[in-house]
Design an enzyme around this catalytic site. Sequence first.
Site, PDB file in Angstrom:
ATOM      1  N   TYR A 183       0.996  -1.187  -0.212  1.00 52.18           N
ATOM      2  CA  TYR A 183       0.034   0.079  -0.114  1.00 52.18           C
ATOM      3  C   TYR A 183       0.697   1.148  -0.004  1.00 52.18           C
ATOM      4  O   TYR A 183       2.037   1.223  -0.123  1.00 52.18           O
ATOM      5  CB  TYR A 183      -1.027   0.027   1.219  1.00 52.18           C
ATOM      6  CG  TYR A 183      -2.237  -1.023   1.225  1.00 52.18           C
ATOM      7  CD1 TYR A 183      -3.374  -0.752   0.190  1.00 52.18           C
ATOM      8  CD2 TYR A 183      -2.135  -2.224   1.744  1.00 52.18           C
ATOM      9  CE1 TYR A 183      -4.151  -1.647   0.056  1.00 52.18           C
ATOM     10  CE2 TYR A 183      -3.212  -3.050   1.625  1.00 52.18           C
ATOM     11  CZ  TYR A 183      -4.107  -2.841   0.756  1.00 52.18           C
ATOM     12  OH  TYR A 183      -5.185  -3.871   0.575  1.00 52.18           O
ATOM     13  N   ARG A 231       0.159  -2.289  10.610  1.00 57.86           N
ATOM     14  CA  ARG A 231      -0.048  -3.587   9.776  1.00 57.86           C
ATOM     15  C   ARG A 231       1.219  -3.315   9.193  1.00 57.86           C
ATOM     16  O   ARG A 231       1.707  -2.465   8.395  1.00 57.86           O
ATOM     17  CB  ARG A 231      -1.218  -3.295   8.875  1.00 57.86           C
ATOM     18  CG  ARG A 231      -1.500  -4.312   8.178  1.00 57.86           C
ATOM     19  CD  ARG A 231      -2.567  -5.377   9.124  1.00 57.86           C
ATOM     20  NE  ARG A 231      -3.000  -6.169   8.118  1.00 57.86           N
ATOM     21  CZ  ARG A 231      -2.978  -7.323   8.354  1.00 57.86           C
ATOM     22  NH1 ARG A 231      -2.136  -8.070   8.930  1.00 57.86           N
ATOM     23  NH2 ARG A 231      -3.631  -8.231   7.552  1.00 57.86           N
ATOM     24  N   ARG A 343     -10.516 -14.048   8.091  1.00 58.74           N
ATOM     25  CA  ARG A 343     -11.471 -14.812   7.423  1.00 58.74           C
ATOM     26  C   ARG A 343     -12.384 -15.945   8.174  1.00 58.74           C
ATOM     27  O   ARG A 343     -13.533 -15.958   7.939  1.00 58.74           O
ATOM     28  CB  ARG A 343     -10.948 -15.509   6.240  1.00 58.74           C
ATOM     29  CG  ARG A 343     -10.360 -14.631   5.103  1.00 58.74           C
ATOM     30  CD  ARG A 343      -9.300 -15.227   4.023  1.00 58.74           C
ATOM     31  NE  ARG A 343      -8.545 -15.831   4.536  1.00 58.74           N
ATOM     32  CZ  ARG A 343      -7.457 -16.535   3.994  1.00 58.74           C
ATOM     33  NH1 ARG A 343      -7.656 -16.865   2.715  1.00 58.74           N
ATOM     34  NH2 ARG A 343      -6.158 -17.125   4.519  1.00 58.74           N
ATOM     35  N   CYS A 369     -11.168 -20.195   0.417  1.00 58.21           N
ATOM     36  CA  CYS A 369     -11.664 -20.216  -1.093  1.00 58.21           C
ATOM     37  C   CYS A 369     -11.462 -18.820  -1.337  1.00 58.21           C
ATOM     38  O   CYS A 369     -11.145 -18.559  -2.442  1.00 58.21           O
ATOM     39  CB  CYS A 369     -12.798 -21.001  -0.998  1.00 58.21           C
ATOM     40  SG  CYS A 369     -14.279 -19.805  -0.279  1.00 58.21           S
ATOM     41  N   LYS A 453      -6.676 -29.392   0.534  1.00 58.39           N
ATOM     42  CA  LYS A 453      -8.241 -29.031   0.603  1.00 58.39           C
ATOM     43  C   LYS A 453      -8.943 -29.764   1.931  1.00 58.39           C
ATOM     44  O   LYS A 453     -10.169 -30.161   2.026  1.00 58.39           O
ATOM     45  CB  LYS A 453      -8.827 -29.615  -0.460  1.00 58.39           C
ATOM     46  CG  LYS A 453      -8.548 -29.039  -1.823  1.00 58.39           C
ATOM     47  CD  LYS A 453      -8.987 -27.384  -1.902  1.00 58.39           C
ATOM     48  CE  LYS A 453     -10.252 -27.451  -2.061  1.00 58.39           C
ATOM     49  NZ  LYS A 453     -10.798 -27.860  -3.414  1.00 58.39           N
TER      50      LYS A 453
END
Length: 669
Positions: A183, A231, A343, A369, A453
């Site tokens: 950023y 961050r 997430r 995902c 997975k």
Amino acid sequence: MKNQHKILFDKMKIGSLELKNRFVMCPMGPGGMCDDDGSFTENGRQYYIERAKGGTGLIITGTVLVEEKAEAKTGHFPYPQRNPQKFIETSRLMNKEIHQYGSKIFAQLTAGFGRVGLPNINTFLEKSVGPSAIPHRWAPEHIVRPLTIEEVKSIVKSFGVVSKIIKEAHYDGVEIHAVHEGYLLDQFSTAFWNQRTDEYGGSLENRLRFAIEIVKEIKEACGPDFPVILRYSTKHFIKDYGQGGLPGEDFAEKGRDLEEGIQVAKILEAAGYDAFNADLGSYDSWYWPHPPMYQPKGLYLPYNEKLKKVLKVPVITAGRMDDPDLASEAVRAGKTDFIGLARPLLADPALPNKIAAGEYEDIRTCLSCQDACIGGLEHRGILSCTLNPTVGHEKEWALQETKQKKKIMVVGGGVAGLEFARVASTRGHQVVVYEKTDKLGGNLNPGGAPEFKEDDHALIRWYTHQIKKLGIEVNMCSEVTGDVINKVNPDEVIVATGSMPKVFNVTNGKLNENVLVAQDVLNGVRDAGNSTVIVGGGLVGCELALDLLYKGKKVAIVEALPELLASGLKLCSANSSMLKDLVKFHGANIFTNTKLVKMSEKGVLIATEKKEIELEADTLILAIGYYENHALYEELKDSNYTVQILGDAKKVRNIQNAVWEAFELARTI
């Protein structure tokens, strides 16, 4: 709660601020949760409150603008200076509830996006800026405009102004966005992007001046005890513009390497930052800061362990850290102080509380995902979750008890059928599930077969546990016919019969045991041999190829389209780029714009645009997609029963569509 997990609930401090546990909700762009007047919407406020209710010790909001430059499109990010009083009033209401749950909240303040702003949500390319005249990440043909010294000074001053508003709005601190991910502040800090010769370029100290002036400005405006965290990316993994380095790959780092990353952190700690929310990567290596399932869990820990050894202030570590065993061991081993969850708290807002209560089977595991979170922001400008449609709608879509209880027959125990059964039963309907095979989960079973997975299979276990807790009747190995339906006599029939793999004849009608279907190979029903040709370079074909490559097989991929992963729904760029890079890096022989001709004596004959090529192979595996299995629906749709169809049986798509469609029908039926 298991004894080894108690360490996750230690009281902790950032500066003088005490936190009730080690769990931190890491920031995610609040797409779809902001008003045009610069405040969080009611939905946005309820989104953060829900994570506090779920037990997270520290909430860090998504990006909040300190200046409304042309690069930020209206309505996508909060902007306190547009209407300070409205921002303060609405934030105080939110923060009061968050504090009632014993949680604290920081606002993440951004200097800007620079060359990496996503054109879909926050950057007008022609007005994007940077430290120097460098290519834009998403449109390399566009060269961004360098900021002037006066503009940099203005941004620094705005951090002080907005931080005072934030403090008045009863936030407990701020996080600075960001010497991280490439950023704007990170672009200034890194020689690869910063070619300036003024006071903000050249030496490392000059390149860090922007970030140092910001923390000093905030401390001056809000007092030395007001926490300011950063961050931060310790290493960038950049091979070149738009090219990331893979795990285990030998390459020359163009961005920040680990040695400089440690040095930068020490300088910024001395400047006054109270903690480092540290990860890896950049937009040029997007699968590091936003790790797909192809990255290992806890991937940042080896680097943050080195960071912790040189810093006195706390370190926060995210990066697939939702496994409580992994998280607690990392703390005990001195690799991190706090456990960052982004997430995973979308998938399950109550994750910390469930760990505390020992309700491990009730934790809905994130699949990594990124279809609805990072991919949702990238492609649609909206943050959500594949497994949790209520993200951003926590209050308005909360499940309500039904006023008219129905007997509902669900045909199919895949994702769509199980999600419908779970939600409808929670609301009070009488639900019975029929599954043709001996396993619940449908296509999650082959999809979750590769080791990377594993969370697909965890999702099957979660659904199985929820169905059992709710007392839903499940009939396995039960094929549904009209007679079965007549015997059950339901009020409604939900057809969720899924999809079947497509096949075509490649042997001129002759039996050939060497022609396989991807689903059978993934399920372990058939053996791919030592060498194989996979026809189909979509998601299933590429993930199967990677799995076989990891197992030491020789793999060729044949795809009719110009590139891999070109068919089907758009994936998050972090996922698609990493999967394509991995299959190439691990030695797959890739043929695009190529068609299968026939089986040959040695293996497989294929045709490129220029010539035919014979590939030696033990097997040919078809991974050419799926078709809707809707025969039962067609049989029943004109019957006397009320019949509805869901998921892949309706249209082959992805897990997100199956879950969301089932959730919406079940919450309103």
